[in-house]
Design a protein around this motif. Structure first.
Motif, mmCIF file in Angstrom:
data_model
loop_
_atom_site.group_PDB
_atom_site.id
_atom_site.type_symbol
_atom_site.label_atom_id
_atom_site.label_comp_id
_atom_site.label_asym_id
_atom_site.label_seq_id
_atom_site.Cartn_x
_atom_site.Cartn_y
_atom_site.Cartn_z
ATOM 1 N N TYR A 1 0.647 -1.292 -0.020
ATOM 2 C CA TYR A 1 -0.021 -0.123 -0.058
ATOM 3 C C TYR A 1 0.752 1.165 -0.054
ATOM 4 O O TYR A 1 0.435 2.213 -0.753
ATOM 5 C CB TYR A 1 -0.812 0.126 1.200
ATOM 6 N N MET A 2 1.934 1.343 0.629
ATOM 7 C CA MET A 2 2.829 2.238 0.763
ATOM 8 C C MET A 2 3.476 2.604 -0.673
ATOM 9 O O MET A 2 3.614 3.797 -1.081
ATOM 10 C CB MET A 2 3.751 2.133 1.704
ATOM 11 N N MET A 3 3.838 1.494 -1.219
ATOM 12 C CA MET A 3 4.317 1.850 -2.697
ATOM 13 C C MET A 3 3.286 2.012 -3.630
ATOM 14 O O MET A 3 3.535 3.091 -4.349
ATOM 15 C CB MET A 3 5.014 0.381 -3.099
ATOM 16 N N ILE A 4 2.079 1.786 -3.542
ATOM 17 C CA ILE A 4 1.237 2.065 -4.306
ATOM 18 C C ILE A 4 0.708 3.586 -4.001
ATOM 19 O O ILE A 4 0.311 4.254 -4.874
ATOM 20 C CB ILE A 4 -0.293 1.062 -4.099
ATOM 21 N N ALA B 1 2.229 0.572 -14.472
ATOM 22 C CA ALA B 1 2.187 0.892 -12.716
ATOM 23 C C ALA B 1 2.783 -0.634 -12.175
ATOM 24 O O ALA B 1 3.699 -0.319 -11.096
ATOM 25 C CB ALA B 1 0.736 0.742 -12.214
ATOM 26 N N LYS B 2 2.619 -1.765 -12.660
ATOM 27 C CA LYS B 2 3.258 -2.845 -12.012
ATOM 28 C C LYS B 2 4.796 -2.920 -12.076
ATOM 29 O O LYS B 2 5.442 -3.301 -11.365
ATOM 30 C CB LYS B 2 2.788 -4.194 -12.819
ATOM 31 N N ASP B 3 5.095 -2.237 -13.346
ATOM 32 C CA ASP B 3 6.442 -2.068 -13.354
ATOM 33 C C ASP B 3 7.143 -1.248 -12.595
ATOM 34 O O ASP B 3 8.308 -1.465 -12.077
ATOM 35 C CB ASP B 3 7.010 -1.555 -15.066
ATOM 36 N N LYS B 4 6.499 0.003 -12.363
ATOM 37 C CA LYS B 4 7.010 0.930 -11.326
ATOM 38 C C LYS B 4 6.983 0.402 -9.738
ATOM 39 O O LYS B 4 7.999 0.323 -9.172
ATOM 40 C CB LYS B 4 6.256 2.151 -11.310
ATOM 41 N N LEU B 5 6.167 -0.705 -9.619
ATOM 42 C CA LEU B 5 5.990 -1.160 -8.178
ATOM 43 C C LEU B 5 7.124 -2.367 -7.938
ATOM 44 O O LEU B 5 7.552 -2.306 -7.085
ATOM 45 C CB LEU B 5 4.541 -1.713 -7.866
ATOM 46 N N LYS B 6 7.406 -2.871 -9.225
ATOM 47 C CA LYS B 6 8.377 -3.809 -9.233
ATOM 48 C C LYS B 6 9.874 -2.906 -9.023
ATOM 49 O O LYS B 6 10.708 -3.537 -8.233
ATOM 50 C CB LYS B 6 8.481 -4.731 -10.342
ATOM 51 N N LYS B 7 10.007 -2.113 -9.569
ATOM 52 C CA LYS B 7 11.238 -1.220 -9.555
ATOM 53 C C LYS B 7 11.427 -0.706 -8.017
ATOM 54 O O LYS B 7 12.679 -0.921 -7.422
ATOM 55 C CB LYS B 7 11.214 -0.122 -10.593
ATOM 56 N N MET B 8 10.164 -0.267 -7.516
ATOM 57 C CA MET B 8 10.268 0.023 -6.121
ATOM 58 C C MET B 8 10.546 -0.957 -5.112
ATOM 59 O O MET B 8 11.267 -0.886 -4.107
ATOM 60 C CB MET B 8 8.822 0.508 -5.643
ATOM 61 N N PHE B 9 9.833 -2.132 -5.312
ATOM 62 C CA PHE B 9 10.174 -3.326 -4.638
ATOM 63 C C PHE B 9 11.597 -3.800 -4.577
ATOM 64 O O PHE B 9 12.138 -3.940 -3.691
ATOM 65 C CB PHE B 9 9.256 -4.625 -4.929
ATOM 66 N N ASN B 10 12.372 -3.749 -5.681
ATOM 67 C CA ASN B 10 13.764 -4.162 -5.757
ATOM 68 C C ASN B 10 14.552 -3.311 -5.344
ATOM 69 O O ASN B 10 15.721 -3.446 -4.658
ATOM 70 C CB ASN B 10 14.281 -4.394 -7.306
ATOM 71 N N GLN B 11 14.110 -1.907 -5.417
ATOM 72 C CA GLN B 11 15.108 -0.762 -4.462
ATOM 73 C C GLN B 11 15.011 -1.031 -3.114
ATOM 74 O O GLN B 11 15.943 -0.702 -2.269
ATOM 75 C CB GLN B 11 14.767 0.549 -4.908
#
Length: 162
Positions: A106-109, A150-160
């Motif tokens: 949720y924080m990433m979203i 949006a999924k790609d952005k979330l994946k990048k955030m998750f990997n960071q």
């Protein structure tokens, strides 16, 4: 206004409590308290309840009014206050955020754009592309491409985060 209409409305709010709460929390920040946004959403649902014609599912209508209220509220507040802080995942009630991973998600979203936030949340709620398109007033193709980005952005955030 008859008591039947009031009772129907109260039942609608009760049945859609999680949807309304989740979306209001997703658009809440330190500058926009949850209670204010929630109250504004309930007010807008009430205002437009009599005009609901049944051309779409009731849940689609609730999503539409809730999301439009949240986005409008954020845009109006953002214009008045130049500093915008994202909502805290710790503000999400336990019945919505089941665990730390959900809170982190949720924080990433909450870092996505206003529309992308809505698309992802509607998709996570199990809505089809056509339901999302109908709710947000856009084409299914647009929903699909925005969701993938949006999924790609979330994946990048998750990997960071790792």
């Amino acid at each position: 206004m008859s008591s039947d209409v009031q009772n129907d409305f109260l039942l609608l709010v009760k049945e859609n409590q999680k949807i309304i709460t989740k979306y209001c929390l997703m658009y809440t920040s330190d500058l926009m308290p949850f209670d204010d946004l929630y109250q504004e959403t309930i007010y807008n649902l009430w205002k437009s309840f009599k005009s609901f014609r049944g051309k779409c599912k009731l849940s689609t209508w609730v999503y539409r009014v809730t999301i439009n209220t949240c986005i409008t509220y954020v845009r109006l507040k953002y214009k008045r206050v130049p500093l915008f802080e994202l909502g805290k995942a710790s503000d999400i009630p336990e019945d919505i955020a089941v665990d730390d991973h959900t809170s982190e998600l949720y924080m990433m979203i909450s870092q996505l754009s206003l529309i992308d936030r809505s698309i992802v949340m509607l998709w996570l709620d199990g809505n089809s592309y056509s339901d999302i398109a109908e709710t947000l007033g856009m084409s299914e193709t647009n929903v699909g491409s925005r969701l993938n980005r949006a999924k790609d952005k979330l994946k990048k955030m998750f990997n960071q985060e790792k």
